[in-house]
Enzyme design. Sequence first.
Site, PDB file in Angstrom:
ATOM      1  N   GLN A   1       0.908  -1.450   0.078  1.00  0.00           N
ATOM      2  CA  GLN A   1      -0.106   0.068  -0.122  1.00  0.00           C
ATOM      3  C   GLN A   1       0.847   1.280   0.122  1.00  0.00           C
ATOM      4  O   GLN A   1       0.695   2.571  -0.306  1.00  0.00           O
ATOM      5  CB  GLN A   1      -0.826   0.014   1.463  1.00  0.00           C
ATOM      6  CG  GLN A   1      -0.032  -0.164   2.804  1.00  0.00           C
ATOM      7  CD  GLN A   1      -0.973  -0.174   3.926  1.00  0.00           C
ATOM      8  OE1 GLN A   1      -2.046  -0.781   3.922  1.00  0.00           O
ATOM      9  NE2 GLN A   1      -1.423   0.842   4.553  1.00  0.00           N
TER      10      GLN A   1
ATOM     11  N   CYS B   1      -5.538   0.082   3.606  1.00  0.00           N
ATOM     12  CA  CYS B   1      -5.221  -1.034   4.403  1.00  0.00           C
ATOM     13  C   CYS B   1      -6.951  -1.867   3.727  1.00  0.00           C
ATOM     14  O   CYS B   1      -7.155  -2.997   3.201  1.00  0.00           O
ATOM     15  CB  CYS B   1      -4.762  -1.561   5.528  1.00  0.00           C
ATOM     16  SG  CYS B   1      -5.780  -0.135   6.754  1.00  0.00           S
TER      17      CYS B   1
ATOM     18  N   HIS C   1      -6.109  -1.861  11.115  1.00  0.00           N
ATOM     19  CA  HIS C   1      -5.509  -1.835  10.606  1.00  0.00           C
ATOM     20  C   HIS C   1      -6.398  -3.111   9.704  1.00  0.00           C
ATOM     21  O   HIS C   1      -6.744  -3.653   9.685  1.00  0.00           O
ATOM     22  CB  HIS C   1      -4.445  -2.469  10.235  1.00  0.00           C
ATOM     23  CG  HIS C   1      -3.306  -2.748   9.431  1.00  0.00           C
ATOM     24  ND1 HIS C   1      -3.389  -1.578   7.635  1.00  0.00           N
ATOM     25  CD2 HIS C   1      -2.356  -4.180   8.776  1.00  0.00           C
ATOM     26  CE1 HIS C   1      -2.577  -2.829   7.052  1.00  0.00           C
ATOM     27  NE2 HIS C   1      -2.046  -3.729   8.067  1.00  0.00           N
TER      28      HIS C   1
ATOM     29  N   ASN D   1      -0.758  -9.388   4.662  1.00  0.00           N
ATOM     30  CA  ASN D   1      -0.722  -7.542   4.820  1.00  0.00           C
ATOM     31  C   ASN D   1      -1.008  -7.176   3.631  1.00  0.00           C
ATOM     32  O   ASN D   1      -0.640  -7.847   2.573  1.00  0.00           O
ATOM     33  CB  ASN D   1      -0.235  -7.423   5.876  1.00  0.00           C
ATOM     34  CG  ASN D   1       0.044  -6.312   6.756  1.00  0.00           C
ATOM     35  OD1 ASN D   1      -0.864  -5.308   6.055  1.00  0.00           O
ATOM     36  ND2 ASN D   1       0.896  -6.348   7.769  1.00  0.00           N
TER      37      ASN D   1
END
Length: 359
Positions: A148, A154, A290, A311
Amino acid sequence: MEIKVFILLSLSLGLILGIVESFEYDEEELKSEEGVQGLYERWRNHHNVEEVSQDEKCHRFNVFKSNVEHVHKTNKMNKPYKLKLNKFATLTNHEFSNTYASSKIKHFQKLQGIEKSNSSSFMYENVSNLPPAIDWRTRNAVTPAKDQLRCGACWAFSTVVAVEGINAIRTGELVSLSEQQLIDCETETNNGCSGGIMEPAFVFLATHGGLATEENYPYTGRRGLCDPSKIVKKTIKINGFEDVPELNEEAIMKAVANQPVSAAIEANGHDFQFYSSGVFNGKCGVDVNHGVAIVGYGVTPEGIKYWIVKNSWGPEWGEDGFVRVLRGGTNVMGMCGINVLTCYPVKTSTSNIPSNHEL
């Protein structure tokens, strides 16, 4: 101003260049100031970092030295996970948190209300005989880890992982899809690089023609104007979304056994900043900040249960961009709050057609 400029350089240059090689150090380097200084220079070269001034270089070295001590000390402990000196090694935990774990998920929930699916149904309610482990990466339903950059989107990455997954499962074709479209176009509820939540993104995709491919609508790392011309080619459709029953680990397992699931965690811990491998059970709360995605679960040979989490900090962080997070335990909210907010897209079609829907 110099600090902000440096952070931009140190967080962006190496990321844009796509550095994924692991950075290692020798314990002998930590026994003297000169050794740590040499380690710092190696780290800078590894990540192609250039400081803007000698004073700032000195400040960043002090941060680096403190982080080295933390990583080394933690790895000496008997923990089921390890840390490493990654691209965040010259950031204080405060700087790291503000840049990479500040999606303001709870803030957006409170502003908008948690947008629940129209139906209270949970399609996997009656699923039984769950497999002891599943990894959607091995079933061609998860793309490699993305980055990102300095954009706090996110929520968009979490949304896209789940849509990529169900599309691959339904159609047999794994296609990398566009986070940038959501950042630019889903602006009624979410706020681009300044944070957001996943449920409204699913609603947007179901009601505005679907999700473009990453090839057609590539990532820029900043919010731009919505460009419908990039969405009129191949577009991935979904029908809507469902929430997983709240704080219900068994229900999350049922969902994950059938498709990747969007989730949220508290990701601003010092250990999480430098996570490298193993099952993470470090210090963290449940104030989710997140967006991530759960793409599987399993159990280690030692009997430690875990979630497989994708992630959006690039492939150098963690296990090729993924983290195994402790599953189970006594906290109903789950490790780092992973049981707090889970949802997934619904897709019934086995094909996708071009879209001419105006945004």
